[in-house]
Design a protein around this motif. Sequence first.
Motif, PDB file in Angstrom:
ATOM      1  N   ASN A 121       0.852  -1.184   0.000  1.00  0.00           N
ATOM      2  CA  ASN A 121       0.000   0.000   0.000  1.00  0.00           C
ATOM      3  C   ASN A 121       0.891   1.238   0.000  1.00  0.00           C
ATOM      4  N   GLU A 135      -5.109   1.996  -1.178  1.00  0.00           N
ATOM      5  CA  GLU A 135      -5.053   0.545  -1.155  1.00  0.00           C
ATOM      6  C   GLU A 135      -5.797   0.019  -2.369  1.00  0.00           C
ATOM      7  N   LYS A 136      -5.311  -1.032  -2.943  1.00  0.00           N
ATOM      8  CA  LYS A 136      -5.946  -1.625  -4.115  1.00  0.00           C
ATOM      9  C   LYS A 136      -6.526  -2.977  -3.715  1.00  0.00           C
ATOM     10  N   ASP A 138      -8.634  -5.655  -5.334  1.00  0.00           N
ATOM     11  CA  ASP A 138      -9.331  -6.347  -6.414  1.00  0.00           C
ATOM     12  C   ASP A 138     -10.192  -7.461  -5.830  1.00  0.00           C
ATOM     13  N   GLU A 147     -11.232  -5.330 -11.085  1.00  0.00           N
ATOM     14  CA  GLU A 147     -10.014  -4.618 -10.704  1.00  0.00           C
ATOM     15  C   GLU A 147     -10.381  -3.291 -10.059  1.00  0.00           C
ATOM     16  N   ASP A 148      -9.841  -3.060  -8.890  1.00  0.00           N
ATOM     17  CA  ASP A 148     -10.114  -1.833  -8.140  1.00  0.00           C
ATOM     18  C   ASP A 148      -9.236  -0.703  -8.695  1.00  0.00           C
ATOM     19  N   LYS A 149      -9.841   0.294  -9.333  1.00  0.00           N
ATOM     20  CA  LYS A 149      -9.103   1.438  -9.879  1.00  0.00           C
ATOM     21  C   LYS A 149      -9.504   2.748  -9.201  1.00  0.00           C
ATOM     22  N   TYR A 151      -8.149   4.146  -6.807  1.00  0.00           N
ATOM     23  CA  TYR A 151      -6.970   4.918  -6.427  1.00  0.00           C
ATOM     24  C   TYR A 151      -6.612   5.968  -7.471  1.00  0.00           C
ATOM     25  N   TYR A 174      -0.704   0.752 -10.443  1.00  0.00           N
ATOM     26  CA  TYR A 174      -0.508   0.527  -9.011  1.00  0.00           C
ATOM     27  C   TYR A 174       0.796  -0.238  -8.787  1.00  0.00           C
TER      28      TYR A 174
END
Length: 400
Positions: A121, A135-136, A138, A147-149, A151, A174
């Motif tokens: 992180n 923090e990413k 997914d 996918e966590d975008k 950020y 990331y």
Amino acid sequence: MKNNILYLFLLFFVHNTYYSIAQDNQYLKGYLITAEKDTIEGYIRDDRRIQLSQQFYFKSDLDARPKIFDTKTANGFYLSPATYFEKGKIEINGTLEDRFLEKLVDGYTRLFKYTAEQRNNYLFLKPTGESLQIEKRDSMGQQAYFEDKKYIGEIKYFFKDCSDFITNPPALRYDERSLSKAVVKYNRCVRPEEKGRQIRRSRRLRIGIVPVVGLQRYNIETSMLQAPKIATEDQGVATQFGGLLSAYIFKSISFRTGLLYGKYLSQDEEVFSLETAEISHEIRILEFPLELKYNLNNNKFSPYLVGGVRFGQVLDSNAENAIIILGEVASRTSIPLTFEKVFGMSAGLGLTTQISERIDLNLEATYNYVELFYLTRNDVIIKGPALRLSAHYHIINTVN
């Protein structure tokens, strides 16, 4: 049987040294900053990042016993060549906690990395006290991977006071490299007079030169594949010498290759009813070892494991067959020998001591096993213990 044991040792050795790359666990030059902000030079264990985020092992000298420091007793620490940790507060599961954060970028806005729950992180920190922790996370659904975008939007909003960052945004992946470039770009935008910089450098590949000299007590067995078609066996002592190149990123494990020269002699006799045959061999080999060397620690005197495989080239080889009748040499024949392939293995233990910053002295005992093949079958086997002395000269300035 010995050959099988040697093979299993090599398999075990390679497996464990490969696993050890994930965490070096060696003590590197550095310093710590105490809670009273005093700086103490010494050596710090290069541990897993999740471990270093909470505590670290420190030695004032390589032969001293380590002391443990945590966020209550230290404000930060440094490991050579360019790894800095500072104490800071981060939010973990809704609670602010003190952690040692690895500093990636210095300047107006600083970038830190930390490890929590097996994930990397990041923390962005401005001198005004404004901060952004990303923090990413997914996730995997029943039908697809998400996918966590989030950020990306958070970073753009955090850097909204730089118009160029908004109109011409950098690629925001990331990872350490991408985020570091983004922070440097932002710092140059809002504070062009300041020299913000990436301070985290990847480890360098180090190269060493290793001259070698040694003795091998060997047993040599020849088959009946080539003339004089008589199997023989003898023992002897051979002098080996040559040079190796050593390459490593983590000092605990290094790869070595080079050239080793050895000459092996044997003599045997076969008694018949009316005559005796005296058979002698002389074989000169140039070997190309591929070895792994694993230091068990990095104290002044450090034991290590070494093992690998050997390829080779026969430079010259011949057999001589002397027929003796009634004590007199009736005939003497010199026979050139031909080999298609040379292959072997070696494994053993050693002890290294540091003479200076660039020079280590190594003494190792190994068991060597080498086969020489005529066509597709092994024709000569040379095996036995060896004692080898080498000096490792570390070349400091190498490529990144």
